[in-house]
Scaffold this active site. Structure first.
Site, PDB file in Angstrom:
ATOM      1  N   ASP A   1       0.840  -1.201   0.000  1.00 53.00           N
ATOM      2  CA  ASP A   1       0.000   0.000   0.000  1.00 53.00           C
ATOM      3  C   ASP A   1       0.878   1.254   0.000  1.00 53.00           C
ATOM      4  O   ASP A   1       1.605   1.507   0.973  1.00 53.00           O
ATOM      5  CB  ASP A   1      -0.897   0.033   1.250  1.00 53.00           C
ATOM      6  CG  ASP A   1      -2.045  -0.963   1.182  1.00 53.00           C
ATOM      7  OD1 ASP A   1      -2.227  -1.621   0.135  1.00 53.00           O
ATOM      8  OD2 ASP A   1      -2.766  -1.072   2.198  1.00 53.00           O
TER       9      ASP A   1
ATOM     10  N   GLY B   1      -3.705  -5.084   1.426  1.00 56.48           N
ATOM     11  CA  GLY B   1      -4.448  -6.062   0.627  1.00 56.48           C
ATOM     12  C   GLY B   1      -5.551  -6.611   1.511  1.00 56.48           C
ATOM     13  O   GLY B   1      -5.301  -6.940   2.676  1.00 56.48           O
ATOM     14  N   LYS B   2      -6.765  -6.682   0.965  1.00 52.57           N
ATOM     15  CA  LYS B   2      -7.870  -7.145   1.807  1.00 52.57           C
ATOM     16  C   LYS B   2      -7.597  -8.527   2.378  1.00 52.57           C
ATOM     17  O   LYS B   2      -7.896  -8.811   3.544  1.00 52.57           O
ATOM     18  CB  LYS B   2      -9.166  -7.158   1.001  1.00 52.57           C
ATOM     19  CG  LYS B   2      -9.615  -5.757   0.644  1.00 52.57           C
ATOM     20  CD  LYS B   2     -10.982  -5.725   0.040  1.00 52.57           C
ATOM     21  CE  LYS B   2     -11.180  -4.417  -0.688  1.00 52.57           C
ATOM     22  NZ  LYS B   2     -10.812  -3.236   0.085  1.00 52.57           N
TER      23      LYS B   2
ATOM     24  N   THR C   1      -8.778   2.811   6.459  1.00 53.66           N
ATOM     25  CA  THR C   1      -8.309   1.676   5.654  1.00 53.66           C
ATOM     26  C   THR C   1      -8.219   0.421   6.533  1.00 53.66           C
ATOM     27  O   THR C   1      -7.662   0.469   7.617  1.00 53.66           O
ATOM     28  CB  THR C   1      -6.914   1.968   5.049  1.00 53.66           C
ATOM     29  OG1 THR C   1      -6.928   3.274   4.479  1.00 53.66           O
ATOM     30  CG2 THR C   1      -6.559   0.952   3.982  1.00 53.66           C
ATOM     31  N   ALA C   2      -8.787  -0.662   6.039  1.00 57.63           N
ATOM     32  CA  ALA C   2      -8.760  -1.981   6.719  1.00 57.63           C
ATOM     33  C   ALA C   2      -9.743  -2.100   7.876  1.00 57.63           C
ATOM     34  O   ALA C   2      -9.747  -3.126   8.565  1.00 57.63           O
ATOM     35  CB  ALA C   2      -7.359  -2.369   7.187  1.00 57.63           C
ATOM     36  N   ALA C   3     -10.592  -1.102   8.072  1.00 61.50           N
ATOM     37  CA  ALA C   3     -11.602  -1.217   9.144  1.00 61.50           C
ATOM     38  C   ALA C   3     -12.514  -2.422   8.857  1.00 61.50           C
ATOM     39  O   ALA C   3     -12.804  -3.231   9.751  1.00 61.50           O
ATOM     40  CB  ALA C   3     -12.431   0.055   9.229  1.00 61.50           C
ATOM     41  N   GLY C   4     -12.953  -2.546   7.605  1.00 63.51           N
ATOM     42  CA  GLY C   4     -13.827  -3.665   7.228  1.00 63.51           C
ATOM     43  C   GLY C   4     -13.098  -5.000   7.320  1.00 63.51           C
ATOM     44  O   GLY C   4     -13.675  -6.005   7.737  1.00 63.51           O
ATOM     45  N   ASP C   5     -11.824  -5.011   6.953  1.00 62.70           N
ATOM     46  CA  ASP C   5     -11.040  -6.254   7.006  1.00 62.70           C
ATOM     47  C   ASP C   5     -10.857  -6.704   8.456  1.00 62.70           C
ATOM     48  O   ASP C   5     -10.899  -7.900   8.763  1.00 62.70           O
ATOM     49  CB  ASP C   5      -9.658  -6.050   6.359  1.00 62.70           C
ATOM     50  CG  ASP C   5      -9.770  -5.551   4.927  1.00 62.70           C
ATOM     51  OD1 ASP C   5     -10.779  -5.869   4.262  1.00 62.70           O
ATOM     52  OD2 ASP C   5      -8.851  -4.841   4.472  1.00 62.70           O
TER      53      ASP C   5
ATOM     54  N   THR D   1     -22.404  -4.151   7.003  1.00 59.91           N
ATOM     55  CA  THR D   1     -21.852  -3.061   7.807  1.00 59.91           C
ATOM     56  C   THR D   1     -22.459  -1.750   7.307  1.00 59.91           C
ATOM     57  O   THR D   1     -22.653  -1.560   6.098  1.00 59.91           O
ATOM     58  CB  THR D   1     -20.309  -3.024   7.722  1.00 59.91           C
ATOM     59  OG1 THR D   1     -19.910  -2.980   6.346  1.00 59.91           O
ATOM     60  CG2 THR D   1     -19.692  -4.243   8.368  1.00 59.91           C
TER      61      THR D   1
HETATM   62  O1  RIB Z   1      -9.368  -2.962   2.597  1.00 64.17           O
HETATM   63  C1  RIB Z   1      -8.195  -2.193   2.556  1.00 64.17           C
HETATM   64  C2  RIB Z   1      -7.261  -2.710   1.508  1.00 64.17           C
HETATM   65  O2  RIB Z   1      -7.863  -2.551   0.237  1.00 64.17           O
HETATM   66  C3  RIB Z   1      -5.943  -1.988   1.409  1.00 64.17           C
HETATM   67  O3  RIB Z   1      -4.967  -2.513   2.272  1.00 64.17           O
HETATM   68  C4  RIB Z   1      -5.599  -2.076  -0.071  1.00 64.17           C
HETATM   69  O4  RIB Z   1      -4.486  -2.853  -0.333  1.00 64.17           O
HETATM   70  C5  RIB Z   1      -6.848  -2.637  -0.744  1.00 64.17           C
HETATM   71  O5  RIB Z   1      -6.729  -3.966  -1.054  1.00 64.17           O
END
Ligand code: RIB
Length: 298
Positions: A12, A38-39, A243-247, A211
């Site tokens: 990222d 990356g998700k 970023t990455a809150a959903g992950d 969500t």
């Molecule tokens: O969900 C966030 C991610 O989406 C980031 O880390 C980015 O790499 C994209 O894949």
């Protein structure tokens, strides 16, 4: 019981900006950082930090060795991560003053998953194991079909939503994890309750988590023909980077389901973990450890 995440790994490239770049505009970034993301990778790290025994499958490209190392350092099994001749998948991310982001993806190595790799990887998993997927790798329909035939429980976060998802048989999924927009794109209704009704009518055995941003989240779990619905309010925080809150939510939520926790507990813990992640910059680096989440909930 194990969980396999067949998913993306990205480098990222993150730029803090006053506002998102407009068409035709040249804008100077306030700061720049290179973060693991990356998700797929984010969700694997969230699963591991939540306490699950997680494996990550996908492809490492040129420049991506540190992503494999990071997974290993977090206790994720990296047996199923071959190196391919492609540039590592990457993302260009702008983060504005409100912590919102916009993301430009380059698939690279994430689009190099072969049919043989799918067969070889899924051979190592068995009925009752979990499979977590997003839409940042190729061969998703084959992965779903093969895993379903083996009796794995499949959870799909169909992000980013695109036409390739039309080839995925959603009837073979156990869980669909979506935001409001994706729920609308798949069901045809942007209204979450209606989206759920439409999805339930189309796929009666599918459980759905939606969500809702600042409005929290809602889960509809289908078991033995019965539907259990749980709503969870969002924990209010000052967002630095979403970023990455959903992950983070996905990893903690699936890990809770694997532990057999009540649905309410799974939602509460996932929501708290996600709320902590948005108070920190970056994707993978922002994901909290289980002890921290439990302490914040105590
Ligand atoms: O969900 C966030 C991610 O989406 C980031 O880390 C980015 O790499 C994209 O894949």
């Amino acid at each position: 019981m194990k969980v396999l995440n067949f998913g993306s790994l990205n480098l990222d490239y993150v730029y803090s900006v006053d506002h998102f770049v407009r068409p035709g505009e040249t804008l100077s970034a306030v700061s720049q950082a290179l973060n693991p993301g990356g998700k797929g990778l984010n969700q694997s790290i969230a699963l591991a930090r939540a306490g699950a025994q997680a494996s990550h499958a996908g492809c490492i490209g040129a420049g991506g060795e540190m992503l494999k190392q990071l997974l290993a350092d977090n206790g994720v099994d990296t047996t199923w991560l071959p190196t391919v001749e492609a540039l590592q998948g990457n993302a260009v991310i702008q983060v504005n003053r409100d912590g919102e982001n916009c993301i430009l993806l380059f698939g690279g190595s994430n689009q190099c998953v072969t049919e043989e790799q799918v067969a070889r990887t899924l051979d190592a998993f068995e009925a009752g194991d979990w499979l977590v997927l997003q839409n940042e790798i190729n061969n998703l329909p084959l992965i779903v079909d093969t895993a379903y035939a083996k009796g794995l429980r499949i959870a799909l976060n169909p992000s980013p939503y695109d036409d390739r998802l039309k080839d995925v048989d959603f009837g073979k999924l156990s869980w669909l994890l979506v935001n409001e927009v994706e729920a609308g794109q798949i069901s045809g209704s942007e209204e979450p309750e209606e989206a759920w009704s439409l999805l339930h009518a189309r796929y009666p055995a599918l459980s759905v988590l939606i969500t809702l941003g600042g409005d929290g989240s809602v889960a509809h779990r289908v078991e033995g023909g019965e539907v259990e619905t749980v709503r969870q309010a969002a924990f209010p925080v000052k967002a630095v980077d979403t970023t990455a809150a959903g992950d983070t939510f996905t990893g903690y939520f699936i890990s809770g389901l694997m532990e057999g926790l009540p649905l309410e507990t799974c939602m509460r813990r996932a929501s708290k973990a996600s709320s902590i992640s948005v108070t920190r910059p970056g994707a993978a680096p922002s994901i909290p450890l289980r002890a921290e989440v439990d302490a914040a909930l105590a």
